[in-house]
Design a protein around this motif. Structure first.
Motif, PDB file in Angstrom:
ATOM      1  N   ALA A   1       0.848  -1.345  -0.227  1.00 48.67           N
ATOM      2  CA  ALA A   1      -0.037  -0.539   0.061  1.00 48.67           C
ATOM      3  C   ALA A   1       1.296   1.335  -0.010  1.00 48.67           C
TER       4      ALA A   1
ATOM      5  N   ARG B   1      -9.521  -1.871  -1.496  1.00 46.88           N
ATOM      6  CA  ARG B   1      -9.677  -1.631  -0.986  1.00 46.88           C
ATOM      7  C   ARG B   1      -9.668  -1.716  -0.300  1.00 46.88           C
TER       8      ARG B   1
ATOM      9  N   THR C   1      -2.272   5.422   1.777  1.00 45.62           N
ATOM     10  CA  THR C   1      -3.103   4.110   2.195  1.00 45.62           C
ATOM     11  C   THR C   1      -2.948   4.190   3.866  1.00 45.62           C
ATOM     12  N   THR C   2      -2.021   4.507   3.683  1.00 51.50           N
ATOM     13  CA  THR C   2      -1.190   3.356   5.369  1.00 51.50           C
ATOM     14  C   THR C   2      -1.981   4.604   6.502  1.00 51.50           C
TER      15      THR C   2
ATOM     16  N   GLN D   1     -10.290   3.510   0.250  1.00 50.06           N
ATOM     17  CA  GLN D   1      -9.659   3.447  -1.121  1.00 50.06           C
ATOM     18  C   GLN D   1      -8.294   3.171  -1.134  1.00 50.06           C
ATOM     19  N   ALA D   2      -7.136   1.640  -1.775  1.00 52.32           N
ATOM     20  CA  ALA D   2      -5.696   1.290  -1.325  1.00 52.32           C
ATOM     21  C   ALA D   2      -5.410   2.079  -3.171  1.00 52.32           C
ATOM     22  N   THR D   3      -4.565   2.384  -2.711  1.00 51.43           N
ATOM     23  CA  THR D   3      -3.269   2.360  -3.596  1.00 51.43           C
ATOM     24  C   THR D   3      -2.342   1.591  -3.839  1.00 51.43           C
TER      25      THR D   3
END
Length: 137
Positions: free
Chosen positions: A38, A77, A42-43, A133-135
């Motif tokens: 991540a 996600r 995001t983290t 939401q994650a990237t």
């Protein structure tokens, strides 16, 4: 604290019902998200959300406390949940010792960072959850 050896999509950790639980939950979450690759944004969001959910469980609920992390590959996600033993009859030591303006903003923070959040009651207690939401990095 052992670190997961493989980037599993589902992780559950049982936490001590004590003020240090939020820090432990942040360490676990950071290690898991690093394994999931991540990104930093995001983290950081996940660490704040997990910290708020665990703090609420320790301050306002009965033991046990468990942290759940789930990577949703479809939609990129991350689902985070904190299960507890249900509402406590009285608030924890930190909440009781501080003034009203020093607490009560945790769910506002969760609402600002999460795409969705909620609460599920079950026979063993309650799970408060949030999805972000994650990237990847």
């Amino acid at each position: 604290m052992p670190t997961p050896r493989t980037p599993l999509d589902d992780v559950t950790w049982h936490l001590a019902h004590c003020p240090q639980a939020a820090g432990t939950a942040r360490e676990i979450t950071a290690a898991v998200l690093e394994g999931w690759q991540a990104c930093e944004r995001t983290t950081e969001a996940a660490l704040l959300v997990v910290s708020e959910l665990v703090t609420n469980a320790v301050e306002h609920a009965q033991p046990p406390v468990a942290l759940h992390l789930h990577r949703e590959r479809v939609g990129s996600r991350i689902w985070m949940g904190v299960s507890d033993g249900g509402p406590a009859t009285s608030d924890g030591g930190w909440t009781v010792s501080c003034t009203d303006d020093e607490h009560g903003r945790g769910l506002v923070i969760v609402d600002a960072l999460a795409t969705a959040h909620g609460t599920v009651s079950h026979p063993c207690g309650t799970t408060h959850w949030a999805r972000i939401q994650a990237t990847t990095a």
